[in-house]
Design a protein around this motif. Structure first.
Motif, mmCIF file in Angstrom:
data_model
loop_
_atom_site.group_PDB
_atom_site.id
_atom_site.type_symbol
_atom_site.label_atom_id
_atom_site.label_comp_id
_atom_site.label_asym_id
_atom_site.label_seq_id
_atom_site.Cartn_x
_atom_site.Cartn_y
_atom_site.Cartn_z
ATOM 1 N N VAL A 41 0.815 -1.225 0.000
ATOM 2 C CA VAL A 41 0.000 0.000 0.000
ATOM 3 C C VAL A 41 0.845 1.270 0.000
ATOM 4 C CG1 VAL A 41 -1.990 -1.074 1.115
ATOM 5 C CG2 VAL A 41 -0.214 0.003 2.518
ATOM 6 N N ARG A 42 2.133 1.118 0.163
ATOM 7 C CA ARG A 42 3.006 2.296 0.290
ATOM 8 C C ARG A 42 2.907 3.215 -0.925
ATOM 9 N NH1 ARG A 42 8.727 0.656 1.451
ATOM 10 N NH2 ARG A 42 7.721 -0.146 3.318
ATOM 11 N N GLY A 43 2.843 2.647 -2.109
ATOM 12 C CA GLY A 43 2.769 3.458 -3.327
ATOM 13 C C GLY A 43 1.558 4.381 -3.329
ATOM 14 N N THR A 44 0.435 3.890 -2.830
ATOM 15 C CA THR A 44 -0.773 4.706 -2.757
ATOM 16 C C THR A 44 -0.563 5.872 -1.802
ATOM 17 O OG1 THR A 44 -2.162 2.798 -3.223
ATOM 18 C CG2 THR A 44 -3.223 4.667 -2.158
ATOM 19 N N TYR A 45 0.067 5.594 -0.677
ATOM 20 C CA TYR A 45 0.301 6.653 0.305
ATOM 21 C C TYR A 45 1.367 7.646 -0.162
ATOM 22 C CZ TYR A 45 -2.625 4.007 3.486
ATOM 23 O OH TYR A 45 -3.683 3.360 4.060
ATOM 24 N N VAL A 46 2.372 7.153 -0.865
ATOM 25 C CA VAL A 46 3.382 8.062 -1.420
ATOM 26 C C VAL A 46 2.731 8.972 -2.457
ATOM 27 C CG1 VAL A 46 5.492 8.192 -2.811
ATOM 28 C CG2 VAL A 46 5.344 6.558 -0.915
ATOM 29 N N ASN A 47 1.843 8.417 -3.283
ATOM 30 C CA ASN A 47 1.128 9.230 -4.266
ATOM 31 C C ASN A 47 0.275 10.286 -3.563
ATOM 32 O OD1 ASN A 47 0.150 9.627 -7.177
ATOM 33 N ND2 ASN A 47 -1.760 9.330 -6.048
ATOM 34 N N PHE A 48 -0.409 9.892 -2.504
ATOM 35 C CA PHE A 48 -1.237 10.832 -1.739
ATOM 36 C C PHE A 48 -0.370 11.955 -1.166
ATOM 37 C CE2 PHE A 48 -3.640 12.103 2.091
ATOM 38 C CZ PHE A 48 -4.824 12.490 1.474
ATOM 39 N N HIS A 49 0.805 11.590 -0.652
ATOM 40 C CA HIS A 49 1.764 12.559 -0.127
ATOM 41 C C HIS A 49 2.210 13.514 -1.248
ATOM 42 C CE1 HIS A 49 5.046 13.982 2.480
ATOM 43 N NE2 HIS A 49 5.886 13.771 1.464
ATOM 44 N N ALA A 50 2.470 12.971 -2.421
ATOM 45 C CA ALA A 50 2.891 13.795 -3.564
ATOM 46 C C ALA A 50 1.779 14.755 -3.986
ATOM 47 C CB ALA A 50 3.293 12.897 -4.734
ATOM 48 N N LEU A 51 0.539 14.278 -3.968
ATOM 49 C CA LEU A 51 -0.587 15.168 -4.306
ATOM 50 C C LEU A 51 -0.699 16.301 -3.290
ATOM 51 C CD1 LEU A 51 -3.346 12.641 -5.462
ATOM 52 C CD2 LEU A 51 -1.736 13.974 -6.857
ATOM 53 N N GLY A 52 -0.419 15.997 -2.035
ATOM 54 C CA GLY A 52 -0.380 17.054 -1.018
ATOM 55 C C GLY A 52 0.690 18.078 -1.347
ATOM 56 N N GLY A 53 1.831 17.605 -1.858
ATOM 57 C CA GLY A 53 2.897 18.513 -2.271
ATOM 58 C C GLY A 53 2.481 19.393 -3.431
ATOM 59 N N VAL A 54 1.748 18.808 -4.387
ATOM 60 C CA VAL A 54 1.228 19.605 -5.507
ATOM 61 C C VAL A 54 0.301 20.690 -4.966
ATOM 62 C CG1 VAL A 54 -0.254 19.550 -7.559
ATOM 63 C CG2 VAL A 54 1.454 17.745 -7.208
ATOM 64 N N LEU A 55 -0.564 20.321 -4.043
ATOM 65 C CA LEU A 55 -1.486 21.290 -3.443
ATOM 66 C C LEU A 55 -0.721 22.404 -2.731
ATOM 67 C CD1 LEU A 55 -4.320 22.274 -2.692
ATOM 68 C CD2 LEU A 55 -4.253 20.664 -0.749
ATOM 69 N N VAL A 56 0.294 22.047 -1.972
ATOM 70 C CA VAL A 56 1.109 23.055 -1.273
ATOM 71 C C VAL A 56 1.742 24.007 -2.280
ATOM 72 C CG1 VAL A 56 3.282 23.359 0.002
ATOM 73 C CG2 VAL A 56 1.553 21.775 0.852
ATOM 74 N N PHE A 57 2.262 23.466 -3.383
ATOM 75 C CA PHE A 57 2.899 24.322 -4.379
ATOM 76 C C PHE A 57 1.892 25.277 -5.015
ATOM 77 C CE2 PHE A 57 4.803 25.514 -8.425
ATOM 78 C CZ PHE A 57 6.046 25.938 -7.995
ATOM 79 N N VAL A 58 0.704 24.783 -5.340
ATOM 80 C CA VAL A 58 -0.336 25.637 -5.912
ATOM 81 C C VAL A 58 -0.733 26.736 -4.921
ATOM 82 C CG1 VAL A 58 -2.759 25.665 -6.674
ATOM 83 C CG2 VAL A 58 -1.206 23.895 -7.515
ATOM 84 N N LEU A 59 -0.886 26.350 -3.649
ATOM 85 C CA LEU A 59 -1.234 27.335 -2.621
ATOM 86 C C LEU A 59 -0.113 28.360 -2.433
ATOM 87 C CD1 LEU A 59 -2.982 25.071 0.050
ATOM 88 C CD2 LEU A 59 -4.063 26.642 -1.580
ATOM 89 N N LEU A 60 1.135 27.913 -2.562
ATOM 90 C CA LEU A 60 2.269 28.831 -2.452
ATOM 91 C C LEU A 60 2.219 29.873 -3.574
ATOM 92 C CD1 LEU A 60 4.980 29.754 -1.226
ATOM 93 C CD2 LEU A 60 6.087 28.115 -2.769
ATOM 94 N N VAL A 61 1.953 29.433 -4.790
ATOM 95 C CA VAL A 61 1.861 30.371 -5.911
ATOM 96 C C VAL A 61 0.738 31.373 -5.651
ATOM 97 C CG1 VAL A 61 1.318 30.569 -8.375
ATOM 98 C CG2 VAL A 61 2.897 28.791 -7.580
ATOM 99 N N LEU A 62 -0.407 30.878 -5.183
ATOM 100 C CA LEU A 62 -1.525 31.760 -4.859
ATOM 101 C C LEU A 62 -1.141 32.731 -3.746
ATOM 102 C CD1 LEU A 62 -4.495 32.562 -5.186
ATOM 103 C CD2 LEU A 62 -5.085 30.686 -3.655
ATOM 104 N N ARG A 63 -0.462 32.215 -2.744
ATOM 105 C CA ARG A 63 -0.058 33.056 -1.618
ATOM 106 C C ARG A 63 0.919 34.146 -2.049
ATOM 107 N NH1 ARG A 63 2.200 30.825 4.104
ATOM 108 N NH2 ARG A 63 2.490 32.858 5.057
ATOM 109 N N LEU A 64 1.859 33.794 -2.918
ATOM 110 C CA LEU A 64 2.810 34.799 -3.404
ATOM 111 C C LEU A 64 2.109 35.843 -4.275
ATOM 112 C CD1 LEU A 64 5.897 32.536 -4.156
ATOM 113 C CD2 LEU A 64 5.612 34.167 -2.263
ATOM 114 N N ALA A 65 1.111 35.419 -5.042
ATOM 115 C CA ALA A 65 0.338 36.372 -5.847
ATOM 116 C C ALA A 65 -0.429 37.334 -4.939
ATOM 117 C CB ALA A 65 -0.613 35.622 -6.773
ATOM 118 N N LEU A 66 -1.033 36.800 -3.883
ATOM 119 C CA LEU A 66 -1.743 37.661 -2.935
ATOM 120 C C LEU A 66 -0.780 38.606 -2.225
ATOM 121 C CD1 LEU A 66 -4.347 35.263 -1.278
ATOM 122 C CD2 LEU A 66 -4.818 37.285 -2.655
#
Length: 179
Positions: A41-66
């Motif tokens: 099951v590790r691959g599923t959890y690593v993918n979930f962790h990576a998606l969280g990283g994508v979300l953080v990066f998107v939020l960072l871009v939004l935060r820097l724009a604000l």
């Protein structure tokens, strides 16, 4: 500090700050636990962790724009120029690490030959698995995450020092109502 004239961040900036803080802490702790999961099951959890990283990066871009649209409130007048420089340097370091961590993590995943599963669609890796690249990216990802954890602890301690020792109202900048 008087009850008046405390300039604050905007409500969206405050919300993004708090959301990102929770996400980063959660992803850090989750990342530390990934090796403890069964390989099935590790691959599923690593993918979930990576998606969280994508979300953080998107939020960072939004935060820097604000932040570009709404500059931060002024720092307390009691802070001298040296401390103001350190405050700015600390924030730049936080932003840099928050960018480096997901970029290195996603790159590591892609260079390991794995894609990202967004559940509604997938992005396949354009690369063959290459440990010579994914290995160092893994190190960058881990070192940057640990540095961010240390910097966040320092950030919190400095904020608490301002609030309870200096009593200069610095934390009120993150209150939607001010002081």
């Amino acid at each position: 500090m008087t009850q008046t004239s405390v300039e604050t961040y905007t409500k969206p900036q405050i919300g993004l700050h708090n959301l990102m803080a929770l996400l980063l802490i959660g992803l850090y702790l989750f990342g530390l636990s990934l090796d403890s999961f069964d390989k099935s099951v590790r691959g599923t959890y690593v993918n979930f962790h990576a998606l969280g990283g994508v979300l953080v990066f998107v939020l960072l871009v939004l935060r820097l724009a604000l932040r570009a649209k709404n500059p931060p409130p002024a720092l307390p007048a009691s802070m001298g120029p040296t401390f103001v420089k350190f405050a700015h340097l600390g924030h730049y370091a936080l932003y840099a690490l928050v960018a480096i961590i997901p970029l290195s993590g996603i790159s590591m995943r892609l260079f390991a030959g794995h894609g990202l599963d967004f559940y509604l669609f997938q992005i396949n890796s354009p690369f063959e698995a290459n440990k010579a690249i994914s290995g160092p990216l893994h190190e960058v990802h881990e070192v940057a995450a640990n540095l961010l954890a240390l910097l966040v602890v320092g950030h919190i301690l400095v904020a608490l020092y301002h609030q309870f020792v200096l009593r200069d109202g610095l934390l009120y900048r993150l209150s939607p109502r001010g002081k």
